[in-house]
Design an enzyme around this catalytic site. Structure first.
Site, PDB file in Angstrom:
ATOM      1  N   HIS A 189     -31.359  -7.754  -6.704  1.00  0.00           N
ATOM      2  CA  HIS A 189     -31.373  -7.358  -8.130  1.00  0.00           C
ATOM      3  C   HIS A 189     -32.840  -7.143  -8.528  1.00  0.00           C
ATOM      4  O   HIS A 189     -33.536  -6.316  -7.945  1.00  0.00           O
ATOM      5  CB  HIS A 189     -30.639  -8.457  -8.921  1.00  0.00           C
ATOM      6  N   HIS A 223     -27.954   1.788  -5.323  1.00  0.00           N
ATOM      7  CA  HIS A 223     -27.548   1.136  -6.564  1.00  0.00           C
ATOM      8  C   HIS A 223     -26.038   1.064  -6.584  1.00  0.00           C
ATOM      9  O   HIS A 223     -25.359   1.983  -6.118  1.00  0.00           O
ATOM     10  CB  HIS A 223     -28.052   1.933  -7.775  1.00  0.00           C
ATOM     11  N   ASP A 268     -36.506  -0.095  -9.414  1.00  0.00           N
ATOM     12  CA  ASP A 268     -37.524  -0.961  -8.821  1.00  0.00           C
ATOM     13  C   ASP A 268     -38.527  -0.212  -7.952  1.00  0.00           C
ATOM     14  O   ASP A 268     -39.620  -0.706  -7.709  1.00  0.00           O
ATOM     15  CB  ASP A 268     -36.851  -2.053  -7.970  1.00  0.00           C
TER      16      ASP A 268
HETATM   17  N1  ACO Z   1     -31.394   1.138   2.306  1.00  0.00           N
HETATM   18  C1  ACO Z   1     -30.630   1.558   3.322  1.00  0.00           C
HETATM   19  N2  ACO Z   1     -29.290   1.639   3.255  1.00  0.00           N
HETATM   20  C2  ACO Z   1     -28.702   1.278   2.112  1.00  0.00           C
HETATM   21  C3  ACO Z   1     -29.451   0.841   1.001  1.00  0.00           C
HETATM   22  C4  ACO Z   1     -30.849   0.773   1.152  1.00  0.00           C
HETATM   23  N3  ACO Z   1     -31.605   0.353   0.152  1.00  0.00           N
HETATM   24  N4  ACO Z   1     -28.616   0.545  -0.007  1.00  0.00           N
HETATM   25  C5  ACO Z   1     -27.371   0.784   0.437  1.00  0.00           C
HETATM   26  N5  ACO Z   1     -27.417   1.224   1.722  1.00  0.00           N
HETATM   27  C6  ACO Z   1     -26.280   1.583   2.565  1.00  0.00           C
HETATM   28  C7  ACO Z   1     -25.688   0.322   3.170  1.00  0.00           C
HETATM   29  O1  ACO Z   1     -26.291  -0.029   4.394  1.00  0.00           O
HETATM   30  C8  ACO Z   1     -24.238   0.721   3.305  1.00  0.00           C
HETATM   31  O2  ACO Z   1     -24.150   1.576   4.413  1.00  0.00           O
HETATM   32  P1  ACO Z   1     -22.845   1.576   5.360  1.00  0.00           P
HETATM   33  O3  ACO Z   1     -21.706   2.029   4.479  1.00  0.00           O
HETATM   34  O4  ACO Z   1     -23.190   2.529   6.448  1.00  0.00           O
HETATM   35  O5  ACO Z   1     -22.660   0.145   5.818  1.00  0.00           O
HETATM   36  C9  ACO Z   1     -23.975   1.554   2.051  1.00  0.00           C
HETATM   37  O6  ACO Z   1     -25.258   2.108   1.718  1.00  0.00           O
HETATM   38  C10 ACO Z   1     -23.428   0.759   0.876  1.00  0.00           C
HETATM   39  O7  ACO Z   1     -24.310  -0.338   0.648  1.00  0.00           O
HETATM   40  P2  ACO Z   1     -23.894  -1.701  -0.091  1.00  0.00           P
HETATM   41  O8  ACO Z   1     -24.993  -2.688   0.089  1.00  0.00           O
HETATM   42  O9  ACO Z   1     -22.522  -2.107   0.342  1.00  0.00           O
HETATM   43  O10 ACO Z   1     -23.761  -1.195  -1.582  1.00  0.00           O
HETATM   44  P3  ACO Z   1     -23.812  -2.111  -2.874  1.00  0.00           P
HETATM   45  O11 ACO Z   1     -23.270  -1.288  -3.980  1.00  0.00           O
HETATM   46  O12 ACO Z   1     -23.219  -3.442  -2.637  1.00  0.00           O
HETATM   47  O13 ACO Z   1     -25.384  -2.323  -2.996  1.00  0.00           O
HETATM   48  C11 ACO Z   1     -27.547  -2.617  -3.690  1.00  0.00           C
HETATM   49  C12 ACO Z   1     -26.188  -1.990  -4.033  1.00  0.00           C
HETATM   50  C13 ACO Z   1     -27.386  -4.136  -3.530  1.00  0.00           C
HETATM   51  C14 ACO Z   1     -28.511  -2.339  -4.829  1.00  0.00           C
HETATM   52  C15 ACO Z   1     -28.070  -2.007  -2.363  1.00  0.00           C
HETATM   53  O14 ACO Z   1     -28.229  -0.606  -2.514  1.00  0.00           O
HETATM   54  C16 ACO Z   1     -29.354  -2.660  -1.891  1.00  0.00           C
HETATM   55  O15 ACO Z   1     -29.314  -3.714  -1.263  1.00  0.00           O
HETATM   56  N6  ACO Z   1     -30.543  -2.033  -2.206  1.00  0.00           N
HETATM   57  C17 ACO Z   1     -31.806  -2.590  -1.854  1.00  0.00           C
HETATM   58  C18 ACO Z   1     -32.213  -3.651  -2.874  1.00  0.00           C
HETATM   59  C19 ACO Z   1     -32.554  -3.059  -4.222  1.00  0.00           C
HETATM   60  O16 ACO Z   1     -33.326  -2.105  -4.319  1.00  0.00           O
HETATM   61  N7  ACO Z   1     -32.037  -3.676  -5.293  1.00  0.00           N
HETATM   62  C20 ACO Z   1     -32.327  -3.279  -6.669  1.00  0.00           C
HETATM   63  C21 ACO Z   1     -31.147  -2.633  -7.314  1.00  0.00           C
HETATM   64  S1  ACO Z   1     -31.537  -2.071  -8.931  1.00  0.00           S
HETATM   65  C22 ACO Z   1     -31.541  -3.457  -9.841  1.00  0.00           C
HETATM   66  O17 ACO Z   1     -30.874  -4.409  -9.616  1.00  0.00           O
HETATM   67  C23 ACO Z   1     -32.431  -3.494 -10.973  1.00  0.00           C
END
Ligand code: ACO
Length: 377
Positions: A220, A259, A313
């Site tokens: 987050h 996201h 972010d």
């Molecule tokens: N880098 C690489 N791959 C990613 C990323 C990333 N940042 N984010 C998602 N993916 C991929 C996952 O590996 C997954 O791939 P797959 O289907 O081949 O397994 C797919 O996209 C879905 O990802 P999830 O993590 O299941 O999606 P979710 O909706 O749960 O996640 C989240 C959202 C937690 C923000 C995720 O994108 C992440 O971890 N990002 C990095 C951390 C981040 O930047 N957080 C800030 C968010 S904004 C905020 O809170 C203010």
């Protein structure tokens, strides 16, 4: 068997009039006004008024709001003393969570959820958060905290408290815009946490400390610090492509991308990108910005088809760095602004409250015999 929505994805758990998000089109509005309009024309104070009242203030109302907010800039001596007693190596998010929680101890009526009192408490917490962060940062640097300047805006006062000198108009405006962009964002994890706590009719200090705890996590608000760590690890523009390729190959999450709601470019990132570029040029330190846009390009080629774009972010890391903020103050900056959104949501929650209490699908065993302790294997 009930359908379980892991991570509550797609579950509508509240009605809100605060922010509207269209994740497919990359739209964000606060009370119907596009975030871009607010970033270009508004101030953080006016945006907070908007969120807390569902309309823009008239001039006299904004003046009164500013006056009331500025009157609350000072820390109670107890909180000042508490911060002085904290270990110098404590992490600022832990400091912030603890100090906000401790504010309940010097509130003669901490548990009141009477609407006018609740708003007054929200205003006081919002006004003092900057002083908490700045006082801790100065003390750990061996410096005495500075008294707030009541003639300054929320953004300028914070930068003044932190640095001991008044910011330039460009720095003040850049920071003010960062505050506007982070103020609210639907039922995100920390806001949901806050609403759950508010729904039990608990006090606002519990709401805020719980929400700060949720925001701290790297999935987050903690991601902005993760972005900076990643930029430092990569080290140079030339190494960007290989680093990104390697990370993706190893299924590593790239901080600042992806996201739960946006499957298009996060509109806050669009604005922060411009801000980061401008500040990097102004400060003559363009390396981080160039590395960031290199990562964005490589990520675009690799994963844009999956709907993974920079989030709020990603460019806030470069922006905060250009503003001279230390790495571990990045997530507190998010909290400094988001307190306004948490308060708005809790005011809304309490106005039509129902205890938030979802179900869980039990997947464990049934009718298990109780084994006495001396017979357990
Ligand atoms: N880098 C690489 N791959 C990613 C990323 C990333 N940042 N984010 C998602 N993916 C991929 C996952 O590996 C997954 O791939 P797959 O289907 O081949 O397994 C797919 O996209 C879905 O990802 P999830 O993590 O299941 O999606 P979710 O909706 O749960 O996640 C989240 C959202 C937690 C923000 C995720 O994108 C992440 O971890 N990002 C990095 C951390 C981040 O930047 N957080 C800030 C968010 S904004 C905020 O809170 C203010």
């Amino acid at each position: 068997m009930a359908v379980v929505s892991k991570g509550l994805e797609g579950i509508v758990a509240a009605e809100t009039q605060m922010s509207f998000i269209d994740g497919e089109k990359g739209v964000l509005e606060y009370v119907g006004i596009a975030i871009d309009e607010l970033a270009r024309n508004s101030t953080f104070e006016e945006t907070v008024f908007l969120l807390w009242n569902q309309r823009l203030p008239r001039k006299a109302e904004l003046d009164a709001f500013n006056k009331a907010l500025r009157a609350q800039y000072d820390l109670p001596p107890f909180i000042d003393g508490l911060i002085a007693a904290f270990p110098k190596n404590a992490q600022p998010m832990h400091v912030l969570r603890t100090a906000v929680s401790a504010m309940a101890l010097v509130d003669p009526n901490p548990n009141s959820i009477e609407p006018a009192e609740y708003r007054a408490k929200a205003l006081a917490i919002l006004a003092k958060t900057g002083a908490i962060i700045a006082a801790f940062d100065r003390r750990r640097r061996g410096l005495e905290p500075i008294k707030p300047d009541h003639s300054l805006s929320f953004a300028a006062n914070f930068l003044y408290l932190l640095n001991g000198s008044k910011p330039t108009p460009t720095m003040e405006r850049a920071f003010d815009v960062c505050m506007i962009l982070h103020a609210d964002h639907g039922l995100n994890a920390s806001t949901f946490t806050g609403r759950v706590i508010a729904s039990t009719l608990s006090d606002i200090y519990s709401v805020m400390s719980g929400a700060i705890g949720a925001l701290r996590g790297p999935l987050h608000g903690g991601a902005n610090e993760g972005v900076m760590v990643m930029l430092e690890e990569i080290g140079s523009v030339e190494k960007v492509d290989a680093w990104v390729d390697d990370a993706l190959k190893n299924k590593k999450k790239i901080m600042g991308f992806g996201h739960r709601v946006y499957k298009a470019y996060d509109p806050r990132a669009t604005y922060l990108k411009t801000l980061a570029e401008q500040l990097s040029k102004d400060t003559g330190n363009e390396k981080l910005y160039q590395m960031s846009s290199g990562i964005e390009k490589r990520m675009h080629d690799a994963v844009a088809a999956k709907g993974i774009y920079p989030n709020v972010d990603f460019y806030s890391a470069t922006t905060y760095h250009a503003l001279g903020l230390k790495l571990d103050l990045f997530t507190p900056m998010f909290a400094l602004s988001r307190i306004s959104g948490w308060a708005a949501h809790c005011i809304e929650q309490l106005a039509a409250n129902r205890l938030i209490r979802p179900d869980a699908e039990y997947t464990g065993p049934h009718e298990v015999d109780y084994t006495p302790i001396d017979r357990r294997g």
